[in-house]
Design an enzyme around this catalytic site. Structure first.
Site, PDB file in Angstrom:
ATOM      1  N   ASP A 133      90.547 -28.170 -55.382  1.00 53.42           N
ATOM      2  CA  ASP A 133      89.728 -27.095 -55.715  1.00 53.42           C
ATOM      3  C   ASP A 133      89.375 -26.103 -54.619  1.00 53.42           C
ATOM      4  OD1 ASP A 133      88.528 -25.354 -57.576  1.00 53.42           O
ATOM      5  OD2 ASP A 133      87.228 -26.513 -58.158  1.00 53.42           O
ATOM      6  N   ASP A 134      88.986 -24.921 -54.553  1.00 53.36           N
ATOM      7  CA  ASP A 134      88.821 -24.074 -53.354  1.00 53.36           C
ATOM      8  C   ASP A 134      87.494 -24.610 -52.990  1.00 53.36           C
ATOM      9  OD1 ASP A 134      87.475 -23.166 -55.681  1.00 53.36           O
ATOM     10  OD2 ASP A 134      87.913 -21.034 -55.283  1.00 53.36           O
TER      11      ASP A 134
ATOM     12  N   ASP B  25      80.542 -26.454 -55.650  1.00 51.76           N
ATOM     13  CA  ASP B  25      79.600 -25.469 -55.652  1.00 51.76           C
ATOM     14  C   ASP B  25      78.117 -26.562 -56.105  1.00 51.76           C
ATOM     15  OD1 ASP B  25      77.201 -23.868 -55.802  1.00 51.76           O
ATOM     16  OD2 ASP B  25      78.679 -22.025 -56.352  1.00 51.76           O
TER      17      ASP B  25
END
Length: 165
Positions: A98-99, A102
């Site tokens: 994933d980027d 969060d």
């Protein structure tokens, strides 16, 4: 909800360097990966870079929507699951990409699907960091990362508006 005070704009060049750095860390892992499961949409770009660098040809997507208006997280929705073949052995030998992690909500949902997979993200925030095995850069929880695909000279609204995830 308003935008956070701290901004971290990431250029295409910087993102490419960071995604390659992620691939280097994963290559040092001395494991052979069966496949990549990328979390869409943000994981598509780093998964392409990591798959090239590690010569992984099998790439699957899992589509989880949590940000519905680019500012606030809403209810988690799995729009597309993972193929049964990759779910075997609880994801052992699978690389999740994933980027960003969060809050960790998306990561937790995908981790539950593949508990033995290795989770890699380019960027991590403190709340999501415990769910990631490998990452490159940690940013504070109150920082908004502006990815290059979200930017023109200023923030660009998506062309197609609506709640398609």
């Amino acid at each position: 909800m308003s935008l956070p005070d701290k901004a971290f704009p990431v250029s295409w060049d910087q993102f490419h360097r960071d995604a390659r750095a992620l691939a280097w860390r994963l290559a040092d892992n001395d494991r052979e990966w069966k496949a990549i499961v990328c979390i869409t949409r943000g994981g598509l770009v780093p998964a392409a870079i990591v798959s090239r660098e590690l010569n992984i040809r099998l790439i699957e997507t899992v589509c989880v929507a949590s940000y519905h208006d680019y500012l606030s997280q809403g209810e988690m929705q799995v729009l597309k699951g993972i193929t049964p073949e990759l779910l075997q052995n609880e994801g052992e030998g699978i690389l999740i990409v994933d980027d960003l992690t969060d809050t960790g909500k998306t990561a937790a949902q995908v981790r539950a699907m593949l508990p033995k997979a290795h989770f890699a993200a380019v960027y991590a925030k403190p709340k999501g960091r415990p769910l990631v095995d490998t990452f490159i850069t940690e940013v504070s929880q109150d920082t908004w990362i502006y990815f290059p695909w979200d930017l023109g000279f200023t923030y660009q609204e998506p062309i197609a508006k609506g709640s398609r995830g």
